[in-house]
Design a protein around this motif. Structure first.
Motif, PDB file in Angstrom:
ATOM      1  N   TYR A 122     -39.739  28.655   6.582  1.00 29.47           N
ATOM      2  CA  TYR A 122     -38.609  27.729   6.503  1.00 29.47           C
ATOM      3  C   TYR A 122     -39.033  26.355   7.030  1.00 29.47           C
ATOM      4  O   TYR A 122     -39.685  26.247   8.080  1.00 29.47           O
ATOM      5  CB  TYR A 122     -37.441  28.246   7.340  1.00 29.47           C
ATOM      6  CG  TYR A 122     -36.837  29.542   6.844  1.00 29.47           C
ATOM      7  CD1 TYR A 122     -35.752  29.539   5.972  1.00 29.47           C
ATOM      8  CD2 TYR A 122     -37.350  30.767   7.238  1.00 29.47           C
ATOM      9  CE1 TYR A 122     -35.197  30.715   5.503  1.00 29.47           C
ATOM     10  CE2 TYR A 122     -36.802  31.957   6.775  1.00 29.47           C
ATOM     11  CZ  TYR A 122     -35.727  31.918   5.911  1.00 29.47           C
ATOM     12  OH  TYR A 122     -35.182  33.096   5.458  1.00 29.47           O
ATOM     13  N   PHE A 131     -29.935  30.181   8.156  1.00 29.30           N
ATOM     14  CA  PHE A 131     -31.136  29.576   8.745  1.00 29.30           C
ATOM     15  C   PHE A 131     -30.930  29.263  10.222  1.00 29.30           C
ATOM     16  O   PHE A 131     -31.795  29.541  11.072  1.00 29.30           O
ATOM     17  CB  PHE A 131     -31.486  28.315   7.954  1.00 29.30           C
ATOM     18  CG  PHE A 131     -32.479  27.413   8.616  1.00 29.30           C
ATOM     19  CD1 PHE A 131     -33.786  27.823   8.829  1.00 29.30           C
ATOM     20  CD2 PHE A 131     -32.116  26.138   9.029  1.00 29.30           C
ATOM     21  CE1 PHE A 131     -34.713  26.992   9.434  1.00 29.30           C
ATOM     22  CE2 PHE A 131     -33.026  25.302   9.629  1.00 29.30           C
ATOM     23  CZ  PHE A 131     -34.322  25.734   9.833  1.00 29.30           C
ATOM     24  N   LEU A 174     -31.597  23.028   6.552  1.00 26.01           N
ATOM     25  CA  LEU A 174     -32.756  23.542   5.839  1.00 26.01           C
ATOM     26  C   LEU A 174     -33.154  22.592   4.712  1.00 26.01           C
ATOM     27  O   LEU A 174     -32.306  22.124   3.953  1.00 26.01           O
ATOM     28  CB  LEU A 174     -32.436  24.926   5.277  1.00 26.01           C
ATOM     29  CG  LEU A 174     -33.528  25.642   4.487  1.00 26.01           C
ATOM     30  CD1 LEU A 174     -34.726  25.929   5.371  1.00 26.01           C
ATOM     31  CD2 LEU A 174     -32.984  26.927   3.896  1.00 26.01           C
ATOM     32  N   ASP A 204     -37.659  26.469   1.651  1.00 22.42           N
ATOM     33  CA  ASP A 204     -38.194  27.725   2.162  1.00 22.42           C
ATOM     34  C   ASP A 204     -39.048  28.380   1.078  1.00 22.42           C
ATOM     35  O   ASP A 204     -38.799  28.211  -0.113  1.00 22.42           O
ATOM     36  CB  ASP A 204     -37.079  28.654   2.633  1.00 22.42           C
ATOM     37  CG  ASP A 204     -36.107  29.001   1.521  1.00 22.42           C
ATOM     38  OD1 ASP A 204     -35.666  28.064   0.825  1.00 22.42           O
ATOM     39  OD2 ASP A 204     -35.776  30.185   1.346  1.00 22.42           O
TER      40      ASP A 204
END
Length: 1001
Positions: free
Chosen positions: A702, A671, A683, A686
């Motif tokens: 994301y 990411f 993250l 997503d």
């Protein structure tokens, strides 16, 4: 089968080379071996190592001396003849390039039959021993040999005894028990002849890893910190962690960091050997680590072995040499990769915390000449670079990466600026040293002296006692000028006092709380604009970050102010995205100050090095015409430690109402690389979706703490962009249509002038300059939209609003859903009973459907609840526990789609049972935002006995907005959930009774 014993003792007068590592290679027929590398400050290395080879026919023993750059220093060839026995003898070294040139000498002891094994063992001697030289013209040069494993001679008496006994058994064996001829090339690999030595070495190091490190630190004969290996530097970073802790993180047994790194890189079957003293030497701690490297585009998965050896351990310094063998790769037997880890103190931070400087270099040693040398070196270099990029990213997630500016300048700079006096008398003198103030002062003094020298006069004209009027027009003009001047001086003094005492109170104040702390050192400004004819202004700076504001002091009458002030923001739970900077011209506390320029600093687009010392160009008409700039030094720190991400996700779960799992290091690293984000960005979630422009583009959306990003790769054409949560002005949901292929569309509208870098992903741009992004084709649109809306709303609140919201929630008696701010109905008068039954199972078993275990998931799955997720129970007040539940109801079983619930569990003091209050929100159904469904579960012991319990469920609906379908919806919900509750408790009864029978059976 005869065996040849070769003891490599030492060498003298070797050619001087830049690298002082030396090792010896030996070859006899197809068998090959080599000594360890010896680091010495002279050209007289000492090895004291013994090797065993099987002899066939008339072989020739070739001994070569090389340095760590694989440069051949000299070699000697010794024919192996029957009855060959040589006491320690010096042999002259020669090379092919210089046939008759003296290249030093090497001391060897050789025995073919083992008759002199006693003397071999006792050959460990002082380097100054006087031994004769055997100078033979038959000793010719030799090419570089390949490596084979070997066994080394130890130093202790126990090791000598083991070798002697083993040699005696070898030479007394019968010929029939000897190895087969085809085993000669694998003698050194198996090391079967020296198992006793290996066991002796293992048994000689019973102390723990920490104890061994402490023992090495206490030794006085420490080697110097070695130079970096010749291949280059892979990692050169400074981390906010002590050297001892970093050493433990990297090399301690069962290190969690090593496990996470293996998961990130796809490494499997990792096995770590114990740390032991190498060859009984208490200054060399070593272990062997074996693993299977993940498959790549070029090679399949291969087995690899690392031999890790501590070559320096000091008070705050560690050096570990790692030899990596990958025999299964192409030409894997021709080379060996070496890594050198150096951990050193990195300097003291401003808050007296320790830091570590980690340097990892690499080198490659070719054990055999090959035409593929260039290809092997380039492939190894690229593979190591990719591997250690992942290593650096993972380590940066655990510890803050520091720059040299952080260590060399931050502490000194902040300490200097915090103690520096902001105001000096010379500044006041500069401000008042002008014509208006000086002329007024002189005129006032002149008039005052005139009054003192003149006597009283008699009243005349219209004067009377107590009032004296001007006697001429000159006196009248003089009085008027003096009054005007004094008024101007009064305004100057008032302006000075207001600027002095009403601004700059934030300088030197320390940040409060734990979390993300932003420290800004405001140094100076240049070429600031002015609204006055003098070209000078009274500038001050206002900094805004995550809803908090800090102001600098006012600098009077200057276009190049010098502030030298430190401004800190209170700790924030979320990493800040931007820092807004605006310069104003001070015009008093009750007037509107004029903006001289503004700027925005994006933490995601600036590296920590750039933030540590930057000149910011101000925007705005006045600033751009004057080319105004500010000099800032910004430091972003997290004083909460490595558990920040986990705590952040736990809080977001309550706000979102859905389980958020911690992502793997590999997903986080991918990411960050996709969008070029700093290591602290992590993250959250997503989704697979499509971006609607002219044509739909399939990709992934994301979500992180600070950004919303999209990435797609269509036949090699990559589309990626991101924008900040703060850039979003509104989020709308469009109903399904033919154009969207029957899928709802999530429309994200940015503020005017925001998200310029993401313009290529926008579908349209309206007249006001706002970009509009259309996302559709989500697998679960309701889940994605709900999480996006919740993250956006909570991000837009400033810390004080969040704190007030939490206080309001805690002051209320019921459960609070953050996204809807609704309370559970606890008033029984507003709730009706929809289920009541006496169950032949005890109360504790029935409460199992609220514990989040396998029973609850199994029952809910059988009643049509898909993707059932629960959070852990957490105490929100004394005796009250709370959790979140989310699931999807199978459309074949019910008309409802996705459901989120908030549940509270508390003991019932009156009956000795339990009460579970629940508020339920439906998603993706008509009028879902008009109402909330409330349940109250009362579970208590039955009068029939301890093995039975009574269950009652109450239901109520809270309407947030009126609707003409209110009665119809009430009837439908009551009917549906009456059936569902009955089915649920029947399944609970059957499942518990079945489990009870199985346990007794």
């Amino acid at each position: 089968m005869l065996r040849l014993h070769v003891c490599v003792l030492e060498a003298r007068d070797l050619p001087a080379v830049k690298d002082s590592y030396y090792f010896v290679k030996l070859k006899l027929g197809k068998s090959k071996s080599k000594t360890c590398m010896v680091l010495t400050n002279t050209n007289n290395p000492v090895w004291n190592e013994e090797f065993v080879f099987k002899v066939r026919d008339q072989d020739v023993l070739v001994v070569s001396v090389l340095n760590s750059h694989h440069f051949l220093l000299g070699e000697v060839r010794i024919p192996v003849k029957k009855q060959l026995t040589l006491q320690p003898t010096w042999f002259s070294l020669q090379t092919d390039k210089f046939l008759n040139k003296y290249c030093g000498k090497i001391l060897l002891a050789i025995s073919l039959y083992g008759k002199s094994h006693t003397s071999l063992i006792n050959h460990k001697h002082s380097p100054n021993s006087n031994i004769s030289i055997e100078d033979s013209k038959d000793f010719k040069g030799l090419k570089i040999l390949s490596k084979a494993p070997y066994c080394k001679m130890g130093e202790g008496k126990q090791l000598f005894k083991v070798i002697a006994n083993r040699l005696d058994r070898i030479f007394n064996k019968k010929e029939g028990n000897s190895a087969k001829p085809g085993d000669s090339s694998e003698i050194s690999t198996s090391l079967s002849d020296f198992e006793d030595i290996a066991h002796a070495n293992e048994n000689s190091s019973p102390c723990s890893f920490e104890g061994a490190i402490a023992q090495m630190e206490s030794r006085h004969d420490k080697q110097e910190m070695p130079e970096n290996l010749h291949g280059g530097v892979l990692v050169d970073q400074i981390y906010a962690v002590s050297p001892h802790d970093l050493n433990a993180i990297l090399f301690a047994p069962d290190s969690q960091f090593r496990k996470d790194l293996a998961e990130l890189q796809g490494t499997k079957n990792m096995q770590e050997g114990p740390w032991t003293w190498k060859d009984g030497d208490m200054s060399r701690l070593a272990r062997v680590v074996s693993f299977t490297k993940a498959a790549t585009k070029l090679f399949k998965a291969v087995n690899a072995t690392e031999e890790q050896t501590y070559i320096r351990v000091a008070k705050e310094e560690f050096a570990v040499l790692v030899s990596v063998n990958t025999p299964e790769v192409p030409y894997g037997n021709t080379f060996q990769v070496e890594l050198l880890y150096k951990i050193m103190p990195g300097g003291e931070l401003s808050d007296e915390e320790e830091s570590s400087h980690l340097v990892i270099s690499w080198g490659i040693i070719f054990l055999q000449s090959t035409m593929m040398k260039g290809m092997i070196e380039s492939g190894a270099k690229q593979g190591l670079k990719d591997s250690f990029d992942q290593f650096s990213n993972l380590l940066a997630q655990r510890f803050k990466v520091l720059d040299k500016a952080d260590l060399s300048d931050k502490k000194h700079l902040l300490a200097t600026l915090q103690t520096e006096d902001q105001w000096h008398w010379w500044q006041a003198a500069t401000y008042f040293w002008n014509f208006t103030f000086v002329s007024t002062l002189l005129m006032f003094l002149y008039v005052l002296v005139h009054i003192l020298r003149c006597g009283p006069s008699h009243p005349q004209g219209l004067e009377f006692s107590g009032i004296e009027l001007p006697d001429s027009f000159g006196e009248l003009v003089t009085s008027g000028i003096l009054i005007i001047q004094m008024q101007r001086v009064y305004n100057m003094i008032s302006h000075f006092v207001q600027a002095r005492f009403q601004m700059g109170s934030d300088h030197g104040l320390k940040a409060q709380g734990d979390g993300w702390v932003v420290t800004v050192a405001l140094i100076e400004g240049t070429d600031l604009a002015s609204m006055e004819s003098t070209g000078l202004s009274d500038p001050y700076v206002v900094l805004t970050c995550n809803g908090q504001t800090r102001s600098s002091s006012v600098k009077l009458q200057t276009s190049d102010p010098q502030w030298n002030e430190v401004l800190e923001f209170d700790a924030m739970e979320e990493p800040p995205s931007v820092l807004d900077v605006e310069v104003f011209d001070f015009d008093g506390p009750f007037d509107q100050d004029v903006s001289l320029g503004h700027a925005e600093i994006n933490f995601l687009k600036q590296t920590s090095t750039e933030l540590a010392d930057m000149w910011v160009m101000l925007e705005g008409k006045l600033a751009q015409s004057s080319q105004s700039k500010l000099h800032l030094r910004i430091f972003l720190d997290n004083n909460k430690g490595v558990e920040t991400i986990k705590e952040y996700l736990e809080k977001k779960e309550k706000e979102v109402g859905k389980k958020l799992n911690l992502r793997s290091p590999q997903r986080n690293s991918t990411f960050q690389k996709l969008f070029g984000l700093p290591p602290e960005e992590f993250l959250i979630k997503d989704f697979t979706c499509s971006l609607k422009r002219k044509m739909p583009l399939q990709g992934r959306l994301y979500l992180s703490a600070r950004i919303l990003g999209f990435f797609a790769n269509l036949f090699g054409h990559k589309t990626n962009f991101f924008f900040l949560w703060e850039d979003i002005e509104d989020i709308q949901v469009l109903p399904p249509s033919w154009a969207s292929l029957g899928s709802p569309t999530l429309v994200i509208i940015l503020r005017a002038g925001r998200g310029i870098d993401a313009r290529h992903g926008a579908k349209t741009q309206d007249e006001e300059g706002r970009l509009r992004f259309h996302f559709q084709s989500f697998v679960s649109f309701s889940a994605a939209s709900r999480i996006i809306m919740a993250l956006w709303r909570t991000r837009m609140l400033n810390p004080y609003q969040k704190e007030q919201l939490i206080e309001d929630h805690e002051s209320q008696e019921g459960v609070v859903i953050p996204e809807d701010s609704e309370l559970i109905l606890e008033d029984e008068a507003k709730m009706s009973i929809i289920y009541s039954a006496e169950l032949p199972i005890n109360m504790k078993s029935v409460m199992g459907i609220f514990c989040g275990g396998s029973l609850e998931h199994k029952i809910m799955k059988r009643t049509g609840c898909l993707n059932y997720e629960t959070t852990a129970w957490e105490q929100v007040k004394l005796g009250v526990l709370e959790r979140r539940v989310s699931y999807q109801i199978n459309l074949h079983a019910s008309v409802f789609g996705e459901v989120t619930c908030t549940q509270q569990k508390l003991p019932n003091a009156n009956t000795g049972g339990w009460i579970v209050n629940e508020v339920m929100t439906l998603h993706g159904v008509p009028f879902a935002d008009h109402f909330r469904i409330h349940f109250r579960y009362e579970i208590e012991k039955s009068v029939l006995g301890d093995c039975a319990c009574k269950c009652e469920v109450y239901n109520g609906i809270m309407w947030l907005r009126s609707s003409k379908f209110q009665q119809r919806i009430n009837r439908n919900i009551t009917a549906k959930f009456s059936v569902k509750l009955k089915e649920t408790f029947e399944l609970v009864q059957k499942e518990i009774l079945l489990m009870s029978q199985n346990s007794h059976g």
